[in-house]
Every structure is written in C-alpha cells, then in structure tokens.
Design an enzyme around this catalytic site. Structure first.
Site, PDB file in Angstrom:
ATOM      1  N   ASP A  10       0.846  -1.186   0.000  1.00 46.22           N
ATOM      2  CA  ASP A  10       0.000   0.000   0.000  1.00 46.22           C
ATOM      3  C   ASP A  10       0.889   1.247   0.000  1.00 46.22           C
ATOM      4  O   ASP A  10       2.053   1.190   0.436  1.00 46.22           O
ATOM      5  CB  ASP A  10      -0.866  -0.068   1.272  1.00 46.22           C
ATOM      6  CG  ASP A  10      -1.730   1.147   1.465  1.00 46.22           C
ATOM      7  OD1 ASP A  10      -2.154   1.743   0.466  1.00 46.22           O
ATOM      8  OD2 ASP A  10      -1.983   1.486   2.646  1.00 46.22           O
ATOM      9  N   ASP A  12      -0.338   4.954   0.863  1.00 47.52           N
ATOM     10  CA  ASP A  12      -0.651   5.891   1.958  1.00 47.52           C
ATOM     11  C   ASP A  12      -0.574   5.204   3.318  1.00 47.52           C
ATOM     12  O   ASP A  12      -1.262   4.219   3.564  1.00 47.52           O
ATOM     13  CB  ASP A  12      -2.052   6.478   1.757  1.00 47.52           C
ATOM     14  CG  ASP A  12      -2.104   7.349   0.515  1.00 47.52           C
ATOM     15  OD1 ASP A  12      -1.371   8.348   0.473  1.00 47.52           O
ATOM     16  OD2 ASP A  12      -2.864   7.008  -0.415  1.00 47.52           O
ATOM     17  N   ASP A 135      -2.283  -0.555   5.872  1.00 46.98           N
ATOM     18  CA  ASP A 135      -2.578  -0.019   7.207  1.00 46.98           C
ATOM     19  C   ASP A 135      -4.074  -0.014   7.508  1.00 46.98           C
ATOM     20  O   ASP A 135      -4.452   0.277   8.645  1.00 46.98           O
ATOM     21  CB  ASP A 135      -1.997   1.395   7.371  1.00 46.98           C
ATOM     22  CG  ASP A 135      -2.585   2.393   6.401  1.00 46.98           C
ATOM     23  OD1 ASP A 135      -2.886   2.002   5.256  1.00 46.98           O
ATOM     24  OD2 ASP A 135      -2.740   3.568   6.780  1.00 46.98           O
TER      25      ASP A 135
HETATM   26 MG   LIG Z   1      -3.033   3.022   3.340  1.00 46.19          MG
END
Ligand SMILES: [Mg+2]
Length: 176
Positions: A10, A12, A135
């Site tokens: 990922d 961000d 996240d």
């Molecule tokens: Mg993310």
C-alpha cells in the site's frame, strides 16, 4: 523468476508517512503543532481537531506529490524487490487527481519499481498477491492471501492481523 512470491504494498500510511504530512498541513494552517501522541487511536480522517481538514488536505493539489517517504522504506523495498515480485497497490480512484502525483512520487522514491508493477485501483479485493501490507483493516479483511497490518496511529486497537511495526520489522518478517 515467475515462481517468485508476490507482495503488494500500500502507499498511503505504508510507503508514505501520511500522518506527518497531515500534521504539517495542520500546523501551517493553524499554527498548532500536534504530536503523534495527540492522534493515537483516532480515525485517519479525523486525526486533527478540525474534522473536515484531512479531507481538504487530501483534495488539494500537490498533497500526494509532496508526501514524505516512510522511514527505511526505500532500502527495505529495494531489498524485497531483489527476492520477490513487488507490486505497489493503491486505491487511488476515489481521488483521481492523485494518479499523476502518485505515479511521479513513486518514480522519485522507488525508481526501481517498473510501471508494470504499479496498480492504481478501486477496491483492493481484486488483488491476488501472496502478501498484502496495508494499514487499513478493510483492505486486509477482503484479501485472500497473507494480510499484514502496517502499524499506524489509526489502527492500534485492531488485533485481527499480524502487525508489522515499521519497515525494519517488514525486513525482519521477510528475512527468513
Ligand atoms: Mg493506506
């Protein structure tokens, strides 16, 4: 080469340090310097007192192009790239203006990742790599491979997935 395992990363909150960027934007706007402790456990979109701010920052030109790269990410991703098929997977379609900025950001900080290995998508449940490092629990819940939760201020109370604390921890996990 083709039997290498695949890892999706990922952007961000994983390759990029979004929190520092939010707090810097907030500081520039208000003069108030929040710390990591101030935001611990808060939802990502509501991590500063002005609940409309994060959405506004994300929607402003240049936000994604100027994100700070996460500590140790470049070194560790380079290493993973030598042993795995590494893909960058970002749900970017909600913010279509971010596509060019994200692509240019990756070219600056991760120039060794080919455009063949960059996936800007809508929902991540279509991703079928062996691993996903993300996240956000919503992305891990629909993932069919081994989902790994990258530690972030907004996910500290989530315990359903194995947690990697930082990029040094990612290095340790894939070392074996
Ligand atoms: Mg993310």
């Amino acid at each position: 080469m083709h039997n290498r395992k695949t890892i999706a990363l990922d952007m961000d909150g994983v390759l990029a340090n979004n929190l520092d960027h939010y707090l810097n934007y907030y500081h520039q706007e208000t003069g108030i310097q929040l710390t990591d402790a101030d935001v611990l456990g808060l939802p990502e979109g509501e991590c500063v007192p002005d609940k409309t701010a994060v959405r506004r920052y994300i929607g402003s030109e240049g936000f994604f192009r100027t994100l700070p790269v996460a500590k140790d990410a470049q070194e560790v991703v380079k290493e993973l790239h030598d042993r795995y098929d590494v893909f960058v997977v970002s749900a970017a379609m909600e913010f279509p203006w971010s596509l060019r900025e994200k692509r240019d950001w990756l070219a600056e900080y991760f120039p060794f990742i080919s455009w063949h290995n960059i996936v800007f998508c809508g929902h991540k449940h279509i991703i079928h790599t062996d691993y996903l490092i993300d996240d956000h629990v919503k992305n891990l819940l629909t993932f069919k491979g081994k989902g790994l939760m990258f530690n972030s201020f907004h996910n500290i109370n989530e315990h359903r997935f194995e947690r990697l604390q930082d990029w040094k921890d990612v290095h340790r996990y894939f070392q074996g």
